[in-house]
Scaffold this motif. Structure first.
Motif, mmCIF file in Angstrom:
data_model
loop_
_atom_site.group_PDB
_atom_site.id
_atom_site.type_symbol
_atom_site.label_atom_id
_atom_site.label_comp_id
_atom_site.label_asym_id
_atom_site.label_seq_id
_atom_site.Cartn_x
_atom_site.Cartn_y
_atom_site.Cartn_z
ATOM 1 N N THR A 125 -16.677 -21.520 58.725
ATOM 2 C CA THR A 125 -16.895 -20.930 60.039
ATOM 3 C C THR A 125 -18.304 -20.378 60.143
ATOM 4 O OG1 THR A 125 -16.127 -19.244 61.598
ATOM 5 C CG2 THR A 125 -15.978 -18.708 59.269
ATOM 6 N N ALA A 126 -18.853 -20.421 61.349
ATOM 7 C CA ALA A 126 -20.202 -19.893 61.563
ATOM 8 C C ALA A 126 -20.173 -18.400 61.796
ATOM 9 C CB ALA A 126 -20.870 -20.596 62.748
ATOM 10 N N GLN A 127 -19.063 -17.870 62.289
ATOM 11 C CA GLN A 127 -18.921 -16.434 62.551
ATOM 12 C C GLN A 127 -17.932 -15.842 61.544
ATOM 13 O OE1 GLN A 127 -17.752 -16.209 66.676
ATOM 14 N NE2 GLN A 127 -19.850 -16.437 67.408
ATOM 15 N N TRP A 128 -18.438 -15.606 60.355
ATOM 16 C CA TRP A 128 -17.555 -15.110 59.299
ATOM 17 C C TRP A 128 -17.102 -13.679 59.561
ATOM 18 C CZ3 TRP A 128 -19.239 -10.743 56.861
ATOM 19 C CH2 TRP A 128 -20.600 -10.437 56.968
ATOM 20 N N GLU A 129 -17.815 -12.942 60.436
ATOM 21 C CA GLU A 129 -17.426 -11.558 60.696
ATOM 22 C C GLU A 129 -16.056 -11.448 61.355
ATOM 23 O OE1 GLU A 129 -20.081 -13.013 61.887
ATOM 24 O OE2 GLU A 129 -21.927 -11.998 61.247
ATOM 25 N N VAL A 130 -15.598 -12.520 62.024
ATOM 26 C CA VAL A 130 -14.322 -12.455 62.734
ATOM 27 C C VAL A 130 -13.156 -12.924 61.878
ATOM 28 C CG1 VAL A 130 -15.492 -12.765 64.940
ATOM 29 C CG2 VAL A 130 -14.636 -14.772 63.723
ATOM 30 N N LEU A 131 -13.399 -13.276 60.611
ATOM 31 C CA LEU A 131 -12.308 -13.697 59.740
ATOM 32 C C LEU A 131 -11.302 -12.564 59.581
ATOM 33 C CD1 LEU A 131 -14.196 -15.665 56.932
ATOM 34 C CD2 LEU A 131 -12.692 -16.606 58.702
ATOM 35 N N ASP A 132 -10.017 -12.913 59.630
ATOM 36 C CA ASP A 132 -8.976 -11.908 59.504
ATOM 37 C C ASP A 132 -8.851 -11.429 58.072
ATOM 38 O OD1 ASP A 132 -8.393 -12.081 62.158
ATOM 39 O OD2 ASP A 132 -6.811 -13.588 61.913
ATOM 40 N N CYS A 133 -8.594 -10.146 57.939
ATOM 41 C CA CYS A 133 -8.444 -9.527 56.615
ATOM 42 C C CYS A 133 -7.183 -8.657 56.650
ATOM 43 C CB CYS A 133 -9.671 -8.691 56.279
ATOM 44 S SG CYS A 133 -9.657 -8.028 54.605
ATOM 45 N N PRO A 134 -6.059 -9.114 56.108
ATOM 46 C CA PRO A 134 -4.852 -8.277 56.067
ATOM 47 C C PRO A 134 -5.094 -7.030 55.216
ATOM 48 C CG PRO A 134 -4.332 -10.579 55.624
ATOM 49 C CD PRO A 134 -5.818 -10.461 55.568
ATOM 50 N N TYR A 135 -4.564 -5.908 55.664
ATOM 51 C CA TYR A 135 -4.773 -4.653 54.949
ATOM 52 C C TYR A 135 -3.493 -3.834 54.959
ATOM 53 C CZ TYR A 135 -4.972 -2.173 59.416
ATOM 54 O OH TYR A 135 -4.656 -1.641 60.636
ATOM 55 N N ALA A 136 -3.428 -2.897 54.041
ATOM 56 C CA ALA A 136 -2.318 -1.943 53.967
ATOM 57 C C ALA A 136 -2.862 -0.640 53.404
ATOM 58 C CB ALA A 136 -1.189 -2.468 53.090
ATOM 59 N N LEU A 137 -2.499 0.456 54.039
ATOM 60 C CA LEU A 137 -2.887 1.797 53.589
ATOM 61 C C LEU A 137 -1.648 2.457 53.009
ATOM 62 C CD1 LEU A 137 -5.291 3.794 53.530
ATOM 63 C CD2 LEU A 137 -4.416 4.741 55.671
ATOM 64 N N ALA A 138 -1.712 2.771 51.704
ATOM 65 C CA ALA A 138 -0.560 3.310 50.993
ATOM 66 C C ALA A 138 -0.812 4.741 50.580
ATOM 67 C CB ALA A 138 -0.245 2.461 49.768
ATOM 68 N N ALA A 139 0.220 5.554 50.661
ATOM 69 C CA ALA A 139 0.154 6.947 50.229
ATOM 70 C C ALA A 139 0.211 7.011 48.710
ATOM 71 C CB ALA A 139 1.314 7.734 50.842
ATOM 72 N N PRO A 140 -0.096 8.182 48.113
ATOM 73 C CA PRO A 140 -0.023 8.301 46.648
ATOM 74 C C PRO A 140 1.359 7.962 46.088
ATOM 75 C CG PRO A 140 -1.220 10.152 47.577
ATOM 76 C CD PRO A 140 -0.653 9.391 48.732
ATOM 77 N N SER A 141 2.396 8.181 46.872
ATOM 78 C CA SER A 141 3.748 7.864 46.414
ATOM 79 C C SER A 141 4.037 6.374 46.446
ATOM 80 C CB SER A 141 4.771 8.601 47.284
ATOM 81 O OG SER A 141 4.642 8.210 48.653
ATOM 82 N N GLY A 142 3.170 5.564 47.055
ATOM 83 C CA GLY A 142 3.385 4.136 47.167
ATOM 84 C C GLY A 142 3.946 3.699 48.500
ATOM 85 N N LEU A 143 4.323 4.641 49.352
ATOM 86 C CA LEU A 143 4.849 4.300 50.663
ATOM 87 C C LEU A 143 3.730 3.838 51.580
ATOM 88 C CD1 LEU A 143 7.359 7.253 51.184
ATOM 89 C CD2 LEU A 143 7.866 4.924 50.402
ATOM 90 N N LEU A 144 4.047 2.843 52.392
ATOM 91 C CA LEU A 144 3.060 2.309 53.327
ATOM 92 C C LEU A 144 2.875 3.264 54.493
ATOM 93 C CD1 LEU A 144 3.841 -1.512 53.522
ATOM 94 C CD2 LEU A 144 1.936 -0.401 52.403
ATOM 95 N N GLU A 145 1.624 3.608 54.773
ATOM 96 C CA GLU A 145 1.301 4.422 55.935
ATOM 97 C C GLU A 145 0.907 3.561 57.126
ATOM 98 O OE1 GLU A 145 -1.784 7.027 54.682
ATOM 99 O OE2 GLU A 145 -0.459 8.310 53.490
ATOM 100 N N GLN A 146 0.254 2.433 56.841
ATOM 101 C CA GLN A 146 -0.206 1.558 57.918
ATOM 102 C C GLN A 146 -0.486 0.189 57.337
ATOM 103 O OE1 GLN A 146 -3.644 3.002 60.008
ATOM 104 N NE2 GLN A 146 -3.909 1.176 61.227
ATOM 105 N N GLU A 147 -0.211 -0.849 58.102
ATOM 106 C CA GLU A 147 -0.554 -2.214 57.706
ATOM 107 C C GLU A 147 -0.913 -3.004 58.944
ATOM 108 O OE1 GLU A 147 2.630 -4.870 56.453
ATOM 109 O OE2 GLU A 147 4.040 -3.233 56.796
#
Length: 424
Positions: A17-39
């Motif tokens: 792709t010519a516009q690599w900035e728009v590539l999707d990047c899956p993410y997950a924010l996890a708390a210290p306990s391991g529980l997901l806060e956001q994805e």
């Protein structure tokens, strides 16, 4: 301490792709306990905003960008091992080892697992993700973050628009990845399942795919006649987080200083500007006052020097005109027969008068006597006999009227000593 997990796109998707900035990047924010806060999914150029919310960032490097090797190594220290690894895997690479990051992992069956990734690519991804964030960073091979099953090959499919990243965990120490670029989007699921079955070599396959794509991959497995051999499930971040906790290879170690947290100066711009302004407001008047006092001092010194030269024209060396003037005046008084207030005669006479006035007020008994007098350092030291009973306060008050001070000096061999000196 919250942790941000990011699945990086593959280099193949980046190059396509010519516009690599728009590539999707899956993410997950996890708390210290391991529980997901956001994805969710964010553009690659926007993930630096997520980094500011986490104290630690774990990059899951695409499996197709990481080569897993097994090499035999003689016993050696960890430092020598890191230096020797690039040379040991040189014959198995098609590129210069100096352009790669080579990190050793666990040792099993006499062979050590080694991960190799292109240095320039990982540095680019690290700079893009971190931006100006302060989080600590780790970079793990995605194939080692897929949970291992002894009785099956596990695979994970990540779809990037029309591109597919297939990650496989073949064994406890081995894994691989394939970037698939299907000719038609409709055949993407079929090509991904076909490639996974081919690399599984007839072993049972557990394939995790995006939740909304589970029916399509199940249909593709049925069309290939592998419905019983291939099990399709929905992918989840909990499995990735659990697998990342067991990964023993951190590619960020090979980045050195470039992977260290960098100070974000943006929140500090206003406080620093205020501090500089406050410093300037205080220093400018202080320096102006110092300059004024310095000029006044230079003028007074020049005036005193001129007066001293006029009074003593034969003097050629003038260091401190005020002190030298005092010395000349004291010497002139001595030459004229006048004693200085701190001379022995003046101190002894004043002390004698104070002593006599205090002794006459002592009730009863013989008049007190002294054991001796000593003059040094422009002070008079008086030694008292043990039986002398003279009020210290009375003598001190009598001397104070003569501009002299009386202090108790340290005792010497049990003898009480007083020190008499001028009050200035």
């Amino acid at each position: 301490m919250s942790t941000l997990y990011l699945r990086l796109p593959s280099k193949a998707a980046f190059d396509s792709t010519a516009q690599w900035e728009v590539l999707d990047c899956p993410y997950a924010l996890a708390a210290p306990s391991g529980l997901l806060e956001q994805e969710g999914v964010a553009a690659l150029s926007q993930v630096s905003a997520l980094v500011a919310r986490a104290q630690r960032v774990v990059l899951l490097v695409a499996a197709s960008d990481v080569t897993m090797l097994r090499v035999q190594m003689p016993p050696m220290s960890a430092a020598r091992q890191r230096a020797a690894l690039p040379n040991l895997v040189e014959d198995q690479l098609i590129t210069d080892p100096a352009e790669c990051i080579v990190i050793g992992g666990a040792l099993a069956d006499g062979l050590r697992t080694v991960a190799v990734v292109q240095r320039a690519w990982l540095e680019l991804m690290t700079r893009t993700v971190l931006g100006s964030g302060m989080a600590r960073i780790s970079a793990l091979p995605a194939q080692l973050c897929v949970p291992h099953a002894a009785d099956a090959v596990q695979g994970v499919v990540l779809e990037q628009d029309a591109d597919i990243e297939l990650t496989l965990r073949l064994s406890a120490q081995d894994g691989m990845g394939v970037a698939i670029l299907p000719e038609h989007p409709a055949s993407a699921a079929r090509e991904a399942v076909d490639a996974a079955l081919a690399m599984a070599h007839g072993q049972p396959l557990l394939l995790r795919v995006p939740r909304e794509r589970v029916p399509a991959y199940q249909q593709a497995a049925a069309e290939l006649g592998a419905a019983e051999l291939a099990t399709v499930q929905a992918d989840s971040w909990q499995q990735w987080i659990a697998g990342a906790g067991g990964a023993d290879i951190d590619l960020a170690i090979g980045l050195g200083a470039s992977a260290r947290p960098k100070l974000n100066w943006k929140p500090w711009r206003l406080p620093l500007a205020l501090a500089v302004l406050l410093l300037a407001v205080n220093l400018v008047p202080l320096n102006l006052e110092w300059i004024r006092l310095k000029r006044e001092y230079d003028g007074l010194r020049a005036s005193m020097t001129q007066i001293y030269k006029a009074a003593f024209p034969n003097e050629t060396v003038i260091v401190d005109p005020l002190a030298q003037t005092r010395q000349k005046v004291a010497a002139g008084r001595r030459n004229a027969g006048q004693g200085a207030p701190d001379d022995f005669g003046a101190l002894a006479a004043a002390f004698g008068e104070a002593w006599q006035s205090a002794a006459t007020r002592t009730p009863g008994g013989a008049p007190p006597t002294l054991a001796g007098l000593e003059y040094r350092e422009r002070s008079l030291f008086v030694r008292l006999k043990p039986e002398a009973q003279v009020p210290f306060d009375a003598v001190s008050a009598a001397l104070a009227r003569r501009n002299l001070s009386l202090t108790a000096a340290p005792e010497q061999a049990g003898v009480v000593m007083w020190q008499v000196k001028t009050g200035k």
